[in-house]
Design a protein around this motif. Structure first.
Motif, mmCIF file in Angstrom:
data_model
loop_
_atom_site.group_PDB
_atom_site.id
_atom_site.type_symbol
_atom_site.label_atom_id
_atom_site.label_comp_id
_atom_site.label_asym_id
_atom_site.label_seq_id
_atom_site.Cartn_x
_atom_site.Cartn_y
_atom_site.Cartn_z
ATOM 1 N N UNK A 75 0.880 -1.167 0.000
ATOM 2 C CA UNK A 75 0.000 0.000 0.000
ATOM 3 C C UNK A 75 0.913 1.212 0.000
ATOM 4 N N UNK A 76 0.785 2.072 -1.010
ATOM 5 C CA UNK A 76 1.679 3.234 -1.119
ATOM 6 C C UNK A 76 1.177 4.437 -0.325
ATOM 7 N N UNK A 77 0.216 4.207 0.555
ATOM 8 C CA UNK A 77 -0.329 5.295 1.364
ATOM 9 C C UNK A 77 -1.715 5.702 0.930
ATOM 10 N N UNK A 78 -1.941 5.714 -0.386
ATOM 11 C CA UNK A 78 -3.265 6.088 -0.870
ATOM 12 C C UNK A 78 -3.921 4.982 -1.689
ATOM 13 N N UNK A 79 -3.125 4.120 -2.320
ATOM 14 C CA UNK A 79 -3.670 3.058 -3.150
ATOM 15 C C UNK A 79 -2.937 1.745 -2.905
ATOM 16 N N UNK A 80 -3.578 0.654 -3.315
ATOM 17 C CA UNK A 80 -2.997 -0.684 -3.193
ATOM 18 C C UNK A 80 -2.382 -1.065 -4.535
ATOM 19 N N UNK A 81 -1.163 -1.573 -4.503
ATOM 20 C CA UNK A 81 -0.447 -1.917 -5.731
ATOM 21 C C UNK A 81 -0.447 -3.440 -5.894
ATOM 22 N N UNK A 82 -0.915 -3.887 -7.071
ATOM 23 C CA UNK A 82 -0.971 -5.310 -7.408
ATOM 24 C C UNK A 82 -0.106 -5.559 -8.638
ATOM 25 N N UNK A 83 0.422 -6.794 -8.757
ATOM 26 C CA UNK A 83 1.258 -7.146 -9.910
ATOM 27 C C UNK A 83 0.742 -8.427 -10.545
#
Length: 187
Positions: A75-83
């Motif tokens: 989680x970059x603080x504001x959004x969730x990062x998926x790969x």
């Protein structure tokens, strides 16, 4: 397009420009009159649930939904990062789309990301996940006829109810649909 006879749970319909997921359906053939299909639809974006009845055999517009297995990175603080594990493409998904799934996601865990025309719609986690209890008060035995429960904080920050015998540091299995305790995990 699909016929109402082909409806099934999980199918995404495009009704009047809005996307709805079929959560329940029932084919009804009354003694008098034509057959019909009674459905329970959940709005993909808002989560609103409505009941809708279709005449049997009527065509309904289905939406093409791309379901991909992805890995939750951080989680970059504001959004969730998926790969995506195949293409290594990374996408950022807003907390509104992730919803309650965030309570049970650990970094590097897998999730199913459903999107429509490149826009992420919702996240599906496995039915159960194994998480470590970060903190719970010691259980006190008392006079009761049934097993008691106590609150416990998981490593993801979510709070669930666990039986009194569960202690801090134990790994437990949790139902991701409703946050129920399913049992301890032996290591």
């Amino acid at each position: 397009m699909a016929s109402t006879n082909e409806l099934k749970n999980g199918l995404v319909l495009n009704l009047e420009g809005q996307l709805w997921t079929v959560t329940e359906f029932q084919h009804v053939k009354p003694g008098k009159g034509p057959a019909f299909v009674r459905t329970k639809l959940k709005h993909v974006m808002t989560g609103k649930v409505v009941d809708k009845t279709f005449n049997a055999g009527v065509k309904v517009d289905t939406a093409t939904v791309d379901r991909r297995d992805m890995t939750y990175l951080y989680n970059d603080g504001s959004e969730y990062v998926f790969m995506d594990g195949d293409t290594f493409e990374q996408i950022s998904i807003s907390p509104e789309v992730v919803g309650d799934a965030a309570k049970y996601m650990l970094e590097n865990s897998s999730a199913n990301v459903s999107s429509h025309e490149g826009t992420p719609l919702f996240i599906e986690l496995p039915v159960s996940v194994e998480l470590v209890i970060e903190h719970t008060d010691p259980g006190l035995q008392g006079d009761r006829s049934t097993g008691g429960t106590k609150p416990a904080k998981l490593e993801t920050g979510a709070e669930i109810q666990v039986p009194l015998f569960v202690t801090t540091g134990e790994k437990v299995k949790v139902d991701t649909r409703d946050g129920r305790y399913l049992g301890r995990v032996s290591s």
